[in-house]
Design a protein around this motif. Sequence first.
Motif, mmCIF file in Angstrom:
data_model
loop_
_atom_site.group_PDB
_atom_site.id
_atom_site.type_symbol
_atom_site.label_atom_id
_atom_site.label_comp_id
_atom_site.label_asym_id
_atom_site.label_seq_id
_atom_site.Cartn_x
_atom_site.Cartn_y
_atom_site.Cartn_z
ATOM 1 N N GLU A 66 0.864 -1.168 0.000
ATOM 2 C CA GLU A 66 0.000 0.000 0.000
ATOM 3 C C GLU A 66 0.903 1.221 0.000
ATOM 4 O O GLU A 66 1.957 1.225 0.620
ATOM 5 C CB GLU A 66 -0.920 0.011 1.229
ATOM 6 C CG GLU A 66 -0.175 0.104 2.544
ATOM 7 C CD GLU A 66 -1.099 0.062 3.738
ATOM 8 O OE1 GLU A 66 -1.587 -1.023 4.054
ATOM 9 O OE2 GLU A 66 -1.306 1.122 4.341
ATOM 10 N N GLN A 67 0.493 2.251 -0.726
ATOM 11 C CA GLN A 67 1.374 3.405 -0.876
ATOM 12 C C GLN A 67 1.252 4.317 0.336
ATOM 13 O O GLN A 67 0.175 4.668 0.773
ATOM 14 C CB GLN A 67 1.017 4.185 -2.135
ATOM 15 C CG GLN A 67 2.040 5.271 -2.453
ATOM 16 C CD GLN A 67 1.767 5.917 -3.781
ATOM 17 O OE1 GLN A 67 0.638 6.278 -4.041
ATOM 18 N NE2 GLN A 67 2.782 6.082 -4.599
ATOM 19 N N GLU A 68 2.383 4.676 0.892
ATOM 20 C CA GLU A 68 2.434 5.605 2.004
ATOM 21 C C GLU A 68 3.533 6.607 1.715
ATOM 22 O O GLU A 68 4.235 6.519 0.716
ATOM 23 C CB GLU A 68 2.721 4.858 3.314
ATOM 24 C CG GLU A 68 1.664 3.834 3.681
ATOM 25 C CD GLU A 68 2.006 3.139 4.995
ATOM 26 O OE1 GLU A 68 2.685 3.767 5.825
ATOM 27 O OE2 GLU A 68 1.596 2.001 5.170
ATOM 28 N N LYS A 69 3.705 7.526 2.623
ATOM 29 C CA LYS A 69 4.807 8.476 2.504
ATOM 30 C C LYS A 69 5.576 8.474 3.818
ATOM 31 O O LYS A 69 5.007 8.325 4.886
ATOM 32 C CB LYS A 69 4.297 9.882 2.188
ATOM 33 C CG LYS A 69 3.758 10.010 0.768
ATOM 34 C CD LYS A 69 3.411 11.450 0.439
ATOM 35 C CE LYS A 69 2.948 11.567 -1.005
ATOM 36 N NZ LYS A 69 2.625 12.960 -1.379
ATOM 37 N N VAL A 70 6.876 8.643 3.693
ATOM 38 C CA VAL A 70 7.731 8.644 4.864
ATOM 39 C C VAL A 70 8.783 9.729 4.693
ATOM 40 O O VAL A 70 9.253 9.977 3.583
ATOM 41 C CB VAL A 70 8.400 7.260 5.052
ATOM 42 C CG1 VAL A 70 9.274 6.904 3.870
ATOM 43 C CG2 VAL A 70 9.184 7.195 6.347
ATOM 44 N N SER A 71 9.118 10.406 5.759
ATOM 45 C CA SER A 71 10.097 11.482 5.665
ATOM 46 C C SER A 71 11.470 10.914 5.338
ATOM 47 O O SER A 71 11.768 9.755 5.633
ATOM 48 C CB SER A 71 10.153 12.263 6.980
ATOM 49 O OG SER A 71 10.844 11.516 7.964
ATOM 50 N N GLY A 72 12.304 11.752 4.738
ATOM 51 C CA GLY A 72 13.654 11.323 4.400
ATOM 52 C C GLY A 72 14.432 10.876 5.627
ATOM 53 O O GLY A 72 15.207 9.923 5.565
ATOM 54 N N ALA A 73 14.215 11.555 6.754
ATOM 55 C CA ALA A 73 14.934 11.198 7.977
ATOM 56 C C ALA A 73 14.525 9.815 8.471
ATOM 57 O O ALA A 73 15.380 8.998 8.832
ATOM 58 C CB ALA A 73 14.670 12.244 9.061
ATOM 59 N N VAL A 74 13.227 9.531 8.481
ATOM 60 C CA VAL A 74 12.753 8.214 8.929
ATOM 61 C C VAL A 74 13.229 7.123 7.991
ATOM 62 O O VAL A 74 13.696 6.058 8.424
ATOM 63 C CB VAL A 74 11.212 8.194 9.054
ATOM 64 C CG1 VAL A 74 10.702 6.771 9.288
ATOM 65 C CG2 VAL A 74 10.757 9.104 10.184
ATOM 66 N N ARG A 75 13.139 7.386 6.694
ATOM 67 C CA ARG A 75 13.585 6.394 5.718
ATOM 68 C C ARG A 75 15.064 6.077 5.909
ATOM 69 O O ARG A 75 15.477 4.915 5.927
ATOM 70 C CB ARG A 75 13.329 6.902 4.303
ATOM 71 C CG ARG A 75 13.679 5.883 3.208
ATOM 72 C CD ARG A 75 13.417 6.429 1.821
ATOM 73 N NE ARG A 75 14.300 7.543 1.510
ATOM 74 C CZ ARG A 75 13.901 8.813 1.411
ATOM 75 N NH1 ARG A 75 12.649 9.118 1.624
ATOM 76 N NH2 ARG A 75 14.757 9.773 1.111
ATOM 77 N N GLY A 76 15.881 7.115 6.052
ATOM 78 C CA GLY A 76 17.316 6.908 6.238
ATOM 79 C C GLY A 76 17.618 6.139 7.510
ATOM 80 O O GLY A 76 18.427 5.194 7.502
ATOM 81 N N ALA A 141 9.192 1.195 6.669
ATOM 82 C CA ALA A 141 9.834 2.238 5.862
ATOM 83 C C ALA A 141 10.908 1.703 4.925
ATOM 84 O O ALA A 141 11.269 2.382 3.964
ATOM 85 C CB ALA A 141 10.438 3.305 6.776
ATOM 86 N N VAL A 142 11.461 0.517 5.204
ATOM 87 C CA VAL A 142 12.496 -0.015 4.317
ATOM 88 C C VAL A 142 11.862 -0.778 3.158
ATOM 89 O O VAL A 142 10.775 -1.326 3.279
ATOM 90 C CB VAL A 142 13.491 -0.936 5.069
ATOM 91 C CG1 VAL A 142 14.277 -0.156 6.096
ATOM 92 C CG2 VAL A 142 12.780 -2.113 5.714
ATOM 93 N N SER A 143 12.573 -0.815 2.065
ATOM 94 C CA SER A 143 12.120 -1.541 0.881
ATOM 95 C C SER A 143 12.834 -2.888 0.810
ATOM 96 O O SER A 143 14.059 -2.935 0.689
ATOM 97 C CB SER A 143 12.423 -0.718 -0.374
ATOM 98 O OG SER A 143 12.401 -1.523 -1.525
ATOM 99 N N LEU A 144 12.093 -3.965 0.892
ATOM 100 C CA LEU A 144 12.693 -5.300 0.801
ATOM 101 C C LEU A 144 13.419 -5.520 -0.519
ATOM 102 O O LEU A 144 14.518 -6.070 -0.525
ATOM 103 C CB LEU A 144 11.622 -6.372 1.005
ATOM 104 C CG LEU A 144 11.143 -6.600 2.445
ATOM 105 C CD1 LEU A 144 10.072 -7.674 2.469
ATOM 106 C CD2 LEU A 144 12.286 -6.973 3.367
ATOM 107 N N PRO A 145 12.847 -5.128 -1.660
ATOM 108 C CA PRO A 145 13.590 -5.310 -2.913
ATOM 109 C C PRO A 145 14.925 -4.576 -2.931
ATOM 110 O O PRO A 145 15.906 -5.079 -3.498
ATOM 111 C CB PRO A 145 12.628 -4.751 -3.974
ATOM 112 C CG PRO A 145 11.274 -4.922 -3.371
ATOM 113 C CD PRO A 145 11.464 -4.663 -1.914
ATOM 114 N N LYS A 146 14.989 -3.403 -2.316
ATOM 115 C CA LYS A 146 16.251 -2.657 -2.304
ATOM 116 C C LYS A 146 17.287 -3.339 -1.408
ATOM 117 O O LYS A 146 18.480 -3.371 -1.741
ATOM 118 C CB LYS A 146 16.010 -1.213 -1.869
ATOM 119 C CG LYS A 146 15.353 -0.358 -2.951
ATOM 120 C CD LYS A 146 15.270 1.093 -2.552
ATOM 121 C CE LYS A 146 14.654 1.934 -3.661
ATOM 122 N NZ LYS A 146 15.489 1.968 -4.887
#
Length: 262
Positions: A66-76, A141-146
Amino acid sequence: EENERKLAKLRERFAYAYPYPGLQKLYTKTTVSELKIAAMAEKDEAAFHTFEEKEVVPYIPAFRREQEKVSGAVRGNAFHRTMELLDFSYLFMESGLFAGCPGTYEEYRQGLDTDRLQERLKEFLQRETASLRLTEEYAQAVSLPKIRHFLEQELAYRMWRAFEQGLLYREQPFVLGIDAKRLDQDLPEGEKVLIQGIIDVFFIENGEIVLLDYKTDVIDSLQALWNRYSVQIQYYEEALTKLMQLPVKERILYSFYLEKYE
């Protein structure tokens, strides 16, 4: 008369001149992150504002879909924490993908089942979340494929090989003392500043250090990434050389956004 004496004392205090004006800009301790931001402000105005604003980027977690949005700080932070916890034994040997670390990268690639690896990564995130080592927010917030794509590359194989030898170090804190004049030429000779930071990961290979830093910036190229973080990596290399008493043979930035490294 008493009021006049008090007034005279106040005037004397406010008229006081600091006898060492050259030291007013001297801070005794700073962080690599603060120095990095200062360097970005000087030589890359666009990069500085991108960092400052903490951009919001869409993503789709593989196990949520499902599409969400996450801040750059949280993603990092989520990627960094996941990579800190990444358990090579759990992913590869306990899953049955490999009996042990292969002798060459070619053997590693030939034996790697990417579908099984991604499923095992999903189980790994669930395990770490259940144990409270990873927050639910970070797991989403992490991408499994990445992460899986990172593990398919030779860099990850080299890390696993170092891990098996006890030569992989993650989230290593350090304090480095440097001459204050390196930060500002107006500061006097002989003054020192302590710089503190945390190195994402490094490993020892044939008696030399490989320094690696993970980045999640939304960026056009690896060259642009290096322009942004070269000052940070420079301090990391200097600190590691002193800490480990070994030379740094490679400095690597891995971009999870671009899914490649240099």
